[in-house]
Design a protein around this motif. Structure first.
Motif, PDB file in Angstrom:
ATOM      1  N   THR A 135      -4.322   2.317  -2.935  1.00  0.00           N
ATOM      2  CA  THR A 135      -3.366   3.217  -3.451  1.00  0.00           C
ATOM      3  C   THR A 135      -3.531   3.124  -5.187  1.00  0.00           C
ATOM      4  OG1 THR A 135      -2.074   2.757  -1.389  1.00  0.00           O
ATOM      5  CG2 THR A 135      -0.837   3.803  -3.178  1.00  0.00           C
TER       6      THR A 135
ATOM      7  N   GLY B 283       0.612  -1.299   0.106  1.00  0.00           N
ATOM      8  CA  GLY B 283       0.220  -0.155   0.033  1.00  0.00           C
ATOM      9  C   GLY B 283       0.850   1.256   0.017  1.00  0.00           C
TER      10      GLY B 283
ATOM     11  N   ALA C  90      -4.352  -2.820   1.187  1.00  0.00           N
ATOM     12  CA  ALA C  90      -3.963  -1.349   1.179  1.00  0.00           C
ATOM     13  C   ALA C  90      -3.569  -0.947  -0.156  1.00  0.00           C
ATOM     14  CB  ALA C  90      -2.990  -0.843   2.170  1.00  0.00           C
ATOM     15  N   ALA C  91      -3.030  -1.816  -0.970  1.00  0.00           N
ATOM     16  CA  ALA C  91      -2.437  -1.395  -2.215  1.00  0.00           C
ATOM     17  C   ALA C  91      -3.712  -1.182  -3.136  1.00  0.00           C
ATOM     18  CB  ALA C  91      -1.575  -2.380  -2.897  1.00  0.00           C
TER      19      ALA C  91
END
Length: 197
Positions: free
Chosen positions: A46, A13, A42-43
Motif C-alpha cells: 500500500t 495495509g 500488506a502495508a
C-alpha cells in the motif's frame, strides 16, 4: 540522564498510508521521542502504491528503530519494554480484528496487544467504510479493552487547503491522543477556539 520517550508506530495495509508516514515525520521532529516502526506485509504494498516505490524505505529512514513484522520476539512484543503507547495508522480492519480477537500471529498485532495488557494507550486509525456489524463489534471489543478507535476523519472546520493539510491534521490528532504534546515539545493538534454567535 533522561530516557527518550518510546512510541510504537504500526502501519497496516489499509488505504491511507500517507497518514502513517506523516505520523513518523511529525514524531521525528521531536528529539525526546524514540520511534519503533513495524510495517505489515500488506502495508509494504500500500505504501508503494499510494505514495511511491520508495515510501517503505522513507518510512524506515524516519524511525529510530525498525522491526520485522514476522519477529514476534522483538523488544516491542514484551510488556517490559516501556512505551508511551502505540499508533496504528492506518489500521486495517484485519489488524483491528486480530487485536480484538487475540489473533496475534504478527508483530503489529502482538505489540498492540501488549499496549492493552499493560494499560498503555493504543490508537487505531481504522480505515474502512462502510462498516458491517462484524466490524462494529470488533471496534466495540477493542474499545472495551482500552483501545482508542479513531477513524481518520478530517476536521473540515479547520478549512484545510489541500490533502496534505488533512493528512497532517489527522496525524497530529493521533499523536495528541497519546498526550505527548502535554509533556514534550511534540506538535499539538489544532484546537477549536469556539465561534462567535
Amino acid at each position: 540522564m533522561n530516557r527518550p520517550v518510546r512510541v510504537i508506530v504500526g502501519i497496516s495495509g489499509a488505504s491511507g498510508a500517507a497518514i502513517g508516514l506523516r505520523v513518523l515525520e511529525r514524531l521525528s521532529e521531536v528529539r525526546q521521542i524514540e520511534t519503533h516502526l513495524v510495517i505489515s506485509a500488506a502495508a509494504e504494498r500500500t505504501l508503494a502504491a499510494e505514495i511511491g516505490p520508495d515510501a517503505p524505505a522513507r518510512a524506515r529512514a524516519l524511525a529510530s528503530h525498525c522491526h520485522d513484522h514476522r519477529d514476534i520476539g522483538a523488544s516491542i512484543a514484551s510488556g517490559s519494554f516501556r512505551t508511551a503507547g502505540m499508533i496504528v495508522a492506518p489500521c486495517s480492519m484485519r489488524s483491528l480484528s486480530a487485536v480484538a480477537y487475540g489473533q496475534l500471529g504478527d508483530l503489529l498485532a502482538r505489540a498492540a496487544d501488549v499496549q492493552l495488557k499493560e494499560r498503555r494507550r493504543l490508537v487505531l486509525l481504522v480505515r474502512e467504510s462502510p462498516l458491517h456489524l462484524g466490524h462494529l463489534r470488533a471496534m466495540a471489543q477493542v474499545t472495551e479493552y482500552g483501545a482508542i478507535v479513531a477513524p481518520p476523519v478530517p476536521a473540515f472546520y479547520l478549512k484545510p487547503r489541500d490533502i496534505a493539510a488533512i493528512v497532517d491534521q489527522i496525524a497530529l490528532r493521533a499523536i495528541g491522543l497519546l498526550d505527548l504534546d502535554l509533556c514534550l515539545d511534540a506538535p499539538a493538534p489544532a484546537e477549536w477556539q469556539g465561534r462567535d454567535s
